[in-house]
Motif scaffolding. Structure first.
Motif, PDB file in Angstrom:
ATOM      1  N   GLU A 147       1.030  -1.220  -0.022  1.00 16.44           N
ATOM      2  CA  GLU A 147      -0.063   0.064  -0.046  1.00 16.44           C
ATOM      3  C   GLU A 147       0.817   1.453   0.115  1.00 16.44           C
ATOM      4  N   GLN A 148       1.901   1.171   0.815  1.00 18.02           N
ATOM      5  CA  GLN A 148       2.922   2.341   0.909  1.00 18.02           C
ATOM      6  C   GLN A 148       3.396   2.390  -0.600  1.00 18.02           C
ATOM      7  N   ASP A 149       3.844   1.605  -1.347  1.00 17.00           N
ATOM      8  CA  ASP A 149       4.488   1.873  -2.757  1.00 17.00           C
ATOM      9  C   ASP A 149       3.272   2.730  -3.597  1.00 17.00           C
ATOM     10  N   LEU A 150       2.322   1.952  -3.757  1.00 14.71           N
ATOM     11  CA  LEU A 150       0.976   2.432  -4.520  1.00 14.71           C
ATOM     12  C   LEU A 150       0.956   4.016  -4.044  1.00 14.71           C
ATOM     13  N   ARG A 151       0.728   4.378  -2.606  1.00 16.10           N
ATOM     14  CA  ARG A 151       0.561   5.617  -2.397  1.00 16.10           C
ATOM     15  C   ARG A 151       1.687   6.640  -2.650  1.00 16.10           C
ATOM     16  N   ILE A 152       2.771   6.099  -2.785  1.00 17.30           N
ATOM     17  CA  ILE A 152       4.015   7.119  -3.103  1.00 17.30           C
ATOM     18  C   ILE A 152       3.862   7.241  -4.582  1.00 17.30           C
ATOM     19  N   ILE A 153       3.748   6.288  -5.383  1.00 17.40           N
ATOM     20  CA  ILE A 153       3.547   6.447  -6.616  1.00 17.40           C
ATOM     21  C   ILE A 153       2.377   7.376  -7.264  1.00 17.40           C
ATOM     22  N   SER A 154       1.013   7.255  -6.398  1.00 15.37           N
ATOM     23  CA  SER A 154       0.068   8.359  -6.648  1.00 15.37           C
ATOM     24  C   SER A 154       0.411   9.665  -6.219  1.00 15.37           C
ATOM     25  N   MET A 155       1.007   9.788  -5.077  1.00 17.58           N
ATOM     26  CA  MET A 155       1.715  11.183  -4.757  1.00 17.58           C
ATOM     27  C   MET A 155       2.629  11.808  -5.868  1.00 17.58           C
ATOM     28  N   VAL A 156       3.477  11.176  -6.384  1.00 18.87           N
ATOM     29  CA  VAL A 156       4.374  11.711  -7.390  1.00 18.87           C
ATOM     30  C   VAL A 156       3.479  12.055  -8.808  1.00 18.87           C
ATOM     31  N   SER A 157       2.505  11.040  -9.140  1.00 21.10           N
ATOM     32  CA  SER A 157       1.824  11.424 -10.202  1.00 21.10           C
ATOM     33  C   SER A 157       0.803  12.647 -10.042  1.00 21.10           C
ATOM     34  N   GLU A 158       0.230  12.599  -8.854  1.00 20.27           N
ATOM     35  CA  GLU A 158      -0.466  14.072  -8.523  1.00 20.27           C
ATOM     36  C   GLU A 158       0.564  15.112  -8.515  1.00 20.27           C
ATOM     37  N   SER A 159       1.730  15.123  -8.166  1.00 26.12           N
ATOM     38  CA  SER A 159       2.389  16.483  -8.234  1.00 26.12           C
ATOM     39  C   SER A 159       2.764  16.726  -9.481  1.00 26.12           C
ATOM     40  N   GLY A 160       2.431  16.244 -10.562  1.00 28.27           N
ATOM     41  CA  GLY A 160       3.009  16.681 -11.932  1.00 28.27           C
ATOM     42  C   GLY A 160       4.255  16.330 -12.165  1.00 28.27           C
ATOM     43  N   ARG A 161       5.141  15.511 -11.590  1.00 35.05           N
ATOM     44  CA  ARG A 161       6.527  15.295 -11.690  1.00 35.05           C
ATOM     45  C   ARG A 161       6.645  13.880 -12.649  1.00 35.05           C
ATOM     46  N   CYS A 162       7.827  13.854 -13.497  1.00 31.51           N
ATOM     47  CA  CYS A 162       7.991  12.830 -14.411  1.00 31.51           C
ATOM     48  C   CYS A 162       8.318  11.837 -13.385  1.00 31.51           C
ATOM     49  N   MET A 163       8.067  10.303 -13.888  1.00 32.61           N
ATOM     50  CA  MET A 163       8.366   9.343 -12.882  1.00 32.61           C
ATOM     51  C   MET A 163       9.148   7.930 -13.610  1.00 32.61           C
ATOM     52  N   VAL A 164      10.104   7.604 -12.952  1.00 35.29           N
ATOM     53  CA  VAL A 164      10.812   6.412 -13.248  1.00 35.29           C
ATOM     54  C   VAL A 164      10.725   5.419 -12.251  1.00 35.29           C
ATOM     55  N   LEU A 165      10.167   4.115 -12.449  1.00 35.89           N
ATOM     56  CA  LEU A 165      10.002   3.262 -11.555  1.00 35.89           C
ATOM     57  C   LEU A 165      11.042   2.193 -11.472  1.00 35.89           C
ATOM     58  N   ALA A 166      11.912   2.306 -10.592  1.00 33.68           N
ATOM     59  CA  ALA A 166      13.188   1.474 -10.405  1.00 33.68           C
ATOM     60  C   ALA A 166      12.858   0.094  -9.382  1.00 33.68           C
ATOM     61  N   PHE A 167      12.669  -0.937 -10.031  1.00 30.51           N
ATOM     62  CA  PHE A 167      12.609  -2.007  -9.461  1.00 30.51           C
ATOM     63  C   PHE A 167      13.742  -2.579  -8.923  1.00 30.51           C
ATOM     64  N   ASN A 168      14.148  -2.252  -7.470  1.00 29.29           N
ATOM     65  CA  ASN A 168      15.300  -2.652  -6.997  1.00 29.29           C
ATOM     66  C   ASN A 168      15.542  -4.044  -6.516  1.00 29.29           C
ATOM     67  N   LYS A 169      16.892  -4.374  -5.866  1.00 24.66           N
ATOM     68  CA  LYS A 169      16.980  -5.590  -5.596  1.00 24.66           C
ATOM     69  C   LYS A 169      16.552  -6.830  -6.562  1.00 24.66           C
ATOM     70  N   TRP A 170      16.766  -6.512  -7.698  1.00 30.78           N
ATOM     71  CA  TRP A 170      16.555  -7.540  -8.982  1.00 30.78           C
ATOM     72  C   TRP A 170      17.434  -8.898  -8.783  1.00 30.78           C
ATOM     73  N   ASP A 171      18.703  -8.669  -8.100  1.00 26.64           N
ATOM     74  CA  ASP A 171      19.677  -9.849  -7.947  1.00 26.64           C
ATOM     75  C   ASP A 171      18.654 -10.811  -7.144  1.00 26.64           C
ATOM     76  N   LEU A 172      17.579 -10.487  -6.354  1.00 29.66           N
ATOM     77  CA  LEU A 172      17.062 -11.206  -5.242  1.00 29.66           C
ATOM     78  C   LEU A 172      15.713 -11.937  -5.773  1.00 29.66           C
ATOM     79  N   VAL A 173      15.509 -11.619  -7.077  1.00 29.65           N
ATOM     80  CA  VAL A 173      14.260 -12.157  -7.774  1.00 29.65           C
ATOM     81  C   VAL A 173      14.515 -13.314  -8.746  1.00 29.65           C
TER      82      VAL A 173
END
Length: 474
Positions: free
Chosen positions: A304-330
């Protein structure tokens, strides 16, 4: 659709498809400003003094030692001179563990600074830690201004004279909390500052990139990886970063201003003290930036935190890059479920650019800058009015708006009212359903791009005057 949208009636503004919060991002000034590092042992009032100098409550202050942990930079001005102010964590030469790493950041700040502002608690007097720091500063070869803090009255001012024993020259009595003699202290700082180089004409400064995400997803690790050195503290304990930390980093031949922020927790109303103000600083950092890299722990389910942060950035009108980190553990199984989560939970931001990275190993970190540049190009894109209307003419002819109240609304004219972020205005004869506006947004993106950037659509509905009013008017 037709260009004949003038009418006797007026126009009614309707809310945008999404609200764009905040103002246009501020640009950092061009040119290198002289640097003043504020150092001292823990809990002597360094951050309070920083807030006094910059004239606003930016640095997190709490009546416990160790609140500031990284080097945090601010732009300050006094007497017509601009300079960079660096707040540091408590410097205790004998510290161990986390405190030792905080002290190391203070040492780095001294190495990078032009002037050192050494803060001592005048009400306590000289301590062993103060003497140890003073010995280091005596050997640094840079101007040192000794600030005797917490001097709130004349009696304490007399006690401040004992600080002469540190061997750093005249103690400057000041009260960071009440502002007493802060102007005299700043005058002394200005005298020691080197002359700032002239600013380049029309320079807008480095583009600002905010690193945001919930606690412990690897924001500070990524900043250190990008910088090629440990510029900010990294610790398995969540919440190590509390102040936004600005760092100038050159990547791909371009200098960027990366801002490492505190992790945003789920319920801000439950936060207290330093954590509450840290969350406020993070929101401010997003508003002042142009791009936000939202870090997500790819090895764990989206929260829920991830989704709320994404929504906050979107509503702020800023560009957004989603960086899926720790890919070495996937592994393959987690990758399958992650794709399902993205399809189901990120349906509102399909435009966000995605990069799969590992800040720990450096995997695909080099792909972040091309994604940032692509998002910024979209953010600044302007569609010519003629081309936009020609496109919408064809779109509406093929898929007209749904009938509402027995009437079919028409799009009479359209224009792009702004960029950074892109905002479009549709002049219509009636209300367009939200689903149709989202359809228009999707087709605009397919036609003109805007990858990595939010776009906002506003309606102006033509108000027709009643026939009775029209008759009286004639």
């Amino acid at each position: 659709m037709t260009g004949e949208w003038e009418d006797e009636g007026g126009w009614t503004d309707l809310p945008e498809l999404d609200e764009a919060g905040g103002e246009a991002p501020s640009q950092a000034p061009g040119g290198a400003l002289p640097v003043v590092a504020v150092v001292g042992r823990p809990n002597v009032g360094k951050s309070t003094l920083v807030n006094r100098i910059i004239g606003r409550r930016e640095a997190v202050v709490e009546d416990v030692p160790g609140v500031t942990r990284d080097r945090v930079t601010y732009e300050a001005s006094w007497g017509g001179r601009d300079f960079t102010l660096v707040d540091t964590g408590g410097w205790d030469p004998d510290a161990t563990g986390m405190a030792a790493r905080i002290a190391e950041q203070a040492r780095v700040a001294v190495e990078l600074a032009d002037v050192i502002l050494f803060v001592v608690d005048a009400t306590v007097g000289v301590t062993d830690a103060d003497e140890a720091v003073a010995r280091v500063l005596q050997r640094c070869g840079k101007p040192v201004i000794l600030a005797a803090n917490k001097v709130d009255d004349q009696r304490t001012e007399l006690e401040a004279h004992a600080l002469w024993s540190l061997g750093l020259g005249e103690p400057r009595p000041v009260s960071a909390l009440h502002g007493r003699s802060s102007g005299d202290l700043l005058d002394a700082v200005l005298e020691a500052l080197p002359q700032a180089p002239p600013r380049s004409e029309g320079g807008s400064g480095p583009r600002r990139v905010a690193l945001v995400g919930r606690p412990n997803v690897g924001k500070s690790s990524l900043l250190n990886r990008l910088a090629g050195e440990e510029r900010v503290l990294v610790d398995p304990m969540a919440g190590t970063t509390r102040d936004p930390v600005d760092e100038l980093i050159e990547l791909g031949g371009t200098t960027w201003r990366f801002v490492d922020t505190a992790g945003i927790r789920r319920r801000d109303r439950e936060l207290k003290g330093a954590d509450f103000y840290a969350a406020m600083r993070t929101r401010g950092a997003i508003e002042r930036s142009e791009v936000a890299i939202v870090l997500i722990d790819a090895s764990q389910p989206l929260t829920e935190q991830d989704l709320r942060i994404i929504s906050m950035v979107s509503e702020s009108g800023r560009c957004m890059v989603l960086a899926f980190n720790k890919w070495d553990l996937v592994d393959d199984e987690r990758r399958y479920y992650l794709e399902k989560e993205i399809d189901r939970q990120l349906v509102r931001v399909p435009w966000a650019l995605r990069v799969n990275i590992s800040a720990k190993t450096g995997r695909h970190v080099d792909r972040l800058v091309p994604a940032i540049e692509k998002a910024l190009a979209s953010w600044s894109t302007r569609v010519p009015t003629a081309r936009l209307n020609a496109f919408l003419n064809e779109l509406v002819a093929a898929t007209p708006p749904p009938v509402r109240g027995g009437k079919q609304p028409k799009i009479l004219f359209a224009t792009q009212a702004a960029a950074e972020p892109p905002k479009f205005v549709l002049f219509t004869s009636g209300f367009l359903e939200e689903t149709y506006r989202r359809f228009i947004e999707r087709r605009i993106r397919e036609e003109f791009g805007f990858e990595g950037s939010p776009i906002f659509i506003n309606m102006k509905i033509r108000e027709r005057r009643s026939s009775a009013k029209s008759g009286r008017r004639r």
